[in-house]
Motif scaffolding. Structure first.
Motif, PDB file in Angstrom:
ATOM      1  N   ALA A  47      -7.859  31.761   9.354  1.00  0.00           N
ATOM      2  CA  ALA A  47      -8.965  32.033  10.333  1.00  0.00           C
ATOM      3  C   ALA A  47      -8.684  32.938  11.653  1.00  0.00           C
ATOM      4  O   ALA A  47      -7.798  32.705  12.209  1.00  0.00           O
ATOM      5  CB  ALA A  47      -9.397  30.559  10.793  1.00  0.00           C
ATOM      6  N   ALA A  48      -9.664  33.694  11.830  1.00  0.00           N
ATOM      7  CA  ALA A  48      -9.829  34.432  13.095  1.00  0.00           C
ATOM      8  C   ALA A  48     -10.614  34.163  14.070  1.00  0.00           C
ATOM      9  O   ALA A  48     -11.926  33.757  13.652  1.00  0.00           O
ATOM     10  CB  ALA A  48     -10.159  35.946  12.681  1.00  0.00           C
ATOM     11  N   LEU A  49     -10.540  34.000  15.241  1.00  0.00           N
ATOM     12  CA  LEU A  49     -10.952  33.307  16.349  1.00  0.00           C
ATOM     13  C   LEU A  49     -11.380  34.555  17.441  1.00  0.00           C
ATOM     14  O   LEU A  49     -10.306  34.908  18.019  1.00  0.00           O
ATOM     15  CB  LEU A  49     -10.239  31.967  17.182  1.00  0.00           C
ATOM     16  CG  LEU A  49      -9.669  30.956  15.970  1.00  0.00           C
ATOM     17  CD1 LEU A  49      -9.380  29.757  16.690  1.00  0.00           C
ATOM     18  CD2 LEU A  49     -11.084  30.598  14.954  1.00  0.00           C
ATOM     19  N   PHE A  50     -12.618  34.892  17.826  1.00  0.00           N
ATOM     20  CA  PHE A  50     -12.634  36.003  18.510  1.00  0.00           C
ATOM     21  C   PHE A  50     -13.326  35.610  19.567  1.00  0.00           C
ATOM     22  O   PHE A  50     -14.273  34.965  19.898  1.00  0.00           O
ATOM     23  CB  PHE A  50     -13.547  36.893  17.808  1.00  0.00           C
ATOM     24  CG  PHE A  50     -13.014  37.680  16.644  1.00  0.00           C
ATOM     25  CD1 PHE A  50     -12.104  38.785  16.877  1.00  0.00           C
ATOM     26  CD2 PHE A  50     -13.049  37.159  15.420  1.00  0.00           C
ATOM     27  CE1 PHE A  50     -11.551  39.430  15.534  1.00  0.00           C
ATOM     28  CE2 PHE A  50     -12.393  37.690  14.314  1.00  0.00           C
ATOM     29  CZ  PHE A  50     -11.824  38.935  14.340  1.00  0.00           C
ATOM     30  N   ASP A  51     -13.002  36.218  21.055  1.00  0.00           N
ATOM     31  CA  ASP A  51     -13.773  36.294  22.130  1.00  0.00           C
ATOM     32  C   ASP A  51     -14.827  37.398  21.808  1.00  0.00           C
ATOM     33  O   ASP A  51     -14.809  38.129  20.904  1.00  0.00           O
ATOM     34  CB  ASP A  51     -12.804  37.114  23.241  1.00  0.00           C
ATOM     35  CG  ASP A  51     -13.652  37.137  24.783  1.00  0.00           C
ATOM     36  OD1 ASP A  51     -14.624  36.266  24.974  1.00  0.00           O
ATOM     37  OD2 ASP A  51     -13.829  38.082  25.164  1.00  0.00           O
ATOM     38  N   LEU A  52     -15.866  37.384  22.630  1.00  0.00           N
ATOM     39  CA  LEU A  52     -17.023  38.308  22.287  1.00  0.00           C
ATOM     40  C   LEU A  52     -16.917  39.435  23.425  1.00  0.00           C
ATOM     41  O   LEU A  52     -16.624  40.680  22.715  1.00  0.00           O
ATOM     42  CB  LEU A  52     -18.384  37.623  22.197  1.00  0.00           C
ATOM     43  CG  LEU A  52     -19.579  38.367  22.277  1.00  0.00           C
ATOM     44  CD1 LEU A  52     -19.591  38.866  20.676  1.00  0.00           C
ATOM     45  CD2 LEU A  52     -20.746  37.645  22.559  1.00  0.00           C
ATOM     46  N   ASP A  53     -17.197  39.340  24.435  1.00  0.00           N
ATOM     47  CA  ASP A  53     -17.577  40.524  25.251  1.00  0.00           C
ATOM     48  C   ASP A  53     -16.208  41.063  25.646  1.00  0.00           C
ATOM     49  O   ASP A  53     -15.146  40.308  26.285  1.00  0.00           O
ATOM     50  CB  ASP A  53     -17.884  40.047  26.688  1.00  0.00           C
ATOM     51  CG  ASP A  53     -19.772  39.448  26.344  1.00  0.00           C
ATOM     52  OD1 ASP A  53     -20.146  40.401  26.305  1.00  0.00           O
ATOM     53  OD2 ASP A  53     -19.651  38.105  26.475  1.00  0.00           O
ATOM     54  N   GLY A  54     -15.858  42.333  25.593  1.00  0.00           N
ATOM     55  CA  GLY A  54     -14.660  43.225  25.881  1.00  0.00           C
ATOM     56  C   GLY A  54     -13.737  43.138  24.867  1.00  0.00           C
ATOM     57  O   GLY A  54     -12.747  43.614  24.717  1.00  0.00           O
ATOM     58  N   THR A  55     -13.888  42.098  23.582  1.00  0.00           N
ATOM     59  CA  THR A  55     -13.041  42.092  22.341  1.00  0.00           C
ATOM     60  C   THR A  55     -13.908  42.662  21.341  1.00  0.00           C
ATOM     61  O   THR A  55     -13.134  43.503  20.646  1.00  0.00           O
ATOM     62  CB  THR A  55     -12.828  40.706  22.196  1.00  0.00           C
ATOM     63  OG1 THR A  55     -11.841  40.142  23.260  1.00  0.00           O
ATOM     64  CG2 THR A  55     -11.898  40.352  21.107  1.00  0.00           C
ATOM     65  N   LEU A  56     -15.024  42.419  21.212  1.00  0.00           N
ATOM     66  CA  LEU A  56     -15.634  42.632  19.941  1.00  0.00           C
ATOM     67  C   LEU A  56     -16.908  43.650  20.210  1.00  0.00           C
ATOM     68  O   LEU A  56     -17.255  44.659  19.531  1.00  0.00           O
ATOM     69  CB  LEU A  56     -16.487  41.658  19.323  1.00  0.00           C
ATOM     70  CG  LEU A  56     -15.624  40.407  18.538  1.00  0.00           C
ATOM     71  CD1 LEU A  56     -16.337  39.082  18.030  1.00  0.00           C
ATOM     72  CD2 LEU A  56     -14.730  41.093  17.168  1.00  0.00           C
ATOM     73  N   ILE A  57     -17.321  43.570  21.458  1.00  0.00           N
ATOM     74  CA  ILE A  57     -18.446  44.193  21.762  1.00  0.00           C
ATOM     75  C   ILE A  57     -18.302  44.777  23.203  1.00  0.00           C
ATOM     76  O   ILE A  57     -17.713  44.226  24.274  1.00  0.00           O
ATOM     77  CB  ILE A  57     -20.056  43.342  21.973  1.00  0.00           C
ATOM     78  CG1 ILE A  57     -19.732  42.340  22.661  1.00  0.00           C
ATOM     79  CG2 ILE A  57     -20.444  43.197  20.540  1.00  0.00           C
ATOM     80  CD1 ILE A  57     -21.207  41.568  22.767  1.00  0.00           C
TER      81      ILE A  57
END
Length: 248
Positions: A47-57
């Motif tokens: 399982a991969a857990l991502f922050d959103l702002d600044g990490t993915l977008i």
């Protein structure tokens, strides 16, 4: 006086035998430890857990603009507030830095700005997500953003809604980053043990949250240099370029 050579030999042999036993015991423990470490290294994440702002977008610069504008209007007494609040939920930002009578106006300005923001993925994010998902990895977003902002994000970038199994927002957590609650709840939502998860983060508070959760944490050098984030995580990356499932 005659020395008892037989007794001396017996004692010497006994000591040598004991030392050999100790050496064998130590070697066995070392080999077991090596085997355990190898097993950990060979275990692939589920399982991969991502922050959103600044990490993915790529939204951090956009947020710096709007929060800088809001700070100069309502809190000119706090220099660099737009940087201080990064990684913090809106509820905490309002409670900590803004008087109650300004909350409605701040929310209104922020909401209007978020409605027209660009929520495009960073380069190579889509390829990385496709690769790990092809290996059966479940994906979740754990963001300090609220549900309304995520509606704007998925409308602007539909892949955010289709490439993740779970999206957890500020309403789902009891505390903001650096508290690890967001990542603990994300792992629980995906029904995956912590030692089978991996966290991807970019902000200092987010990296602290990942490490505090006990989950293997990867830092992205999107807002800080790779030298700055390397001591704060298990592995640091400049970007997702050329990175895939087999790299972890």
């Amino acid at each position: 006086m005659v020395k008892d050579s037989g007794a001396g030999c017996f004692v010497s042999c006994a000591i040598e035998f004991t030392l050999k036993k100790v050496k064998v015991s130590v070697n066995v423990k070392v080999e077991k430890k090596k085997s355990y470490l190898c097993t950990l290294m060979e275990r692939k994440f589920k399982a991969a857990l991502f922050d959103l702002d600044g990490t993915l977008i790529d939204t951090e610069d956009q947020y710096t603009v709007i929060w800088g504008r809001i700070a100069r209007k309502y809190r000119p007494d706090i220099p660099d507030l737009e940087y201080i609040i990064k990684g913090t939920t809106l509820t905490n930002i309002l409670a900590t830095y803004f008087s109650p009578e300004t909350h409605e106006a701040v929310i209104r300005e922020l909401d209007a700005f978020e409605a027209q923001m660009d929520y495009s993925f960073f380069p190579f994010v889509e390829e990385f997500l496709a690769d790990i998902r092809s290996h059966g990895v479940k994906c979740a977003i754990a963001t300090s953003s609220n549900k309304q902002k995520m509606l704007y994000a998925t409308r602007n970038n539909p892949l955010i809604g289709t490439m993740f199994d779970k999206i957890l927002t500020a309403e789902d957590f009891s505390a903001s980053k650096p508290n690890p609650d967001c990542y603990l709840k994300a792992a629980e939502a995906l029904q995956t043990p912590l030692d089978s998860c991996i966290v991807f983060e970019d902000a200092y508070t987010g990296l602290q949250a990942g490490m505090a959760s006990g989950i293997y944490t990867v830092g992205l050098a999107t807002g800080h240099t790779i030298e700055e984030i390397t001591p704060l995580c298990h592995k640091a990356l400049k970007s997702f370029e050329g990175v895939g499932y087999e790299d972890f």
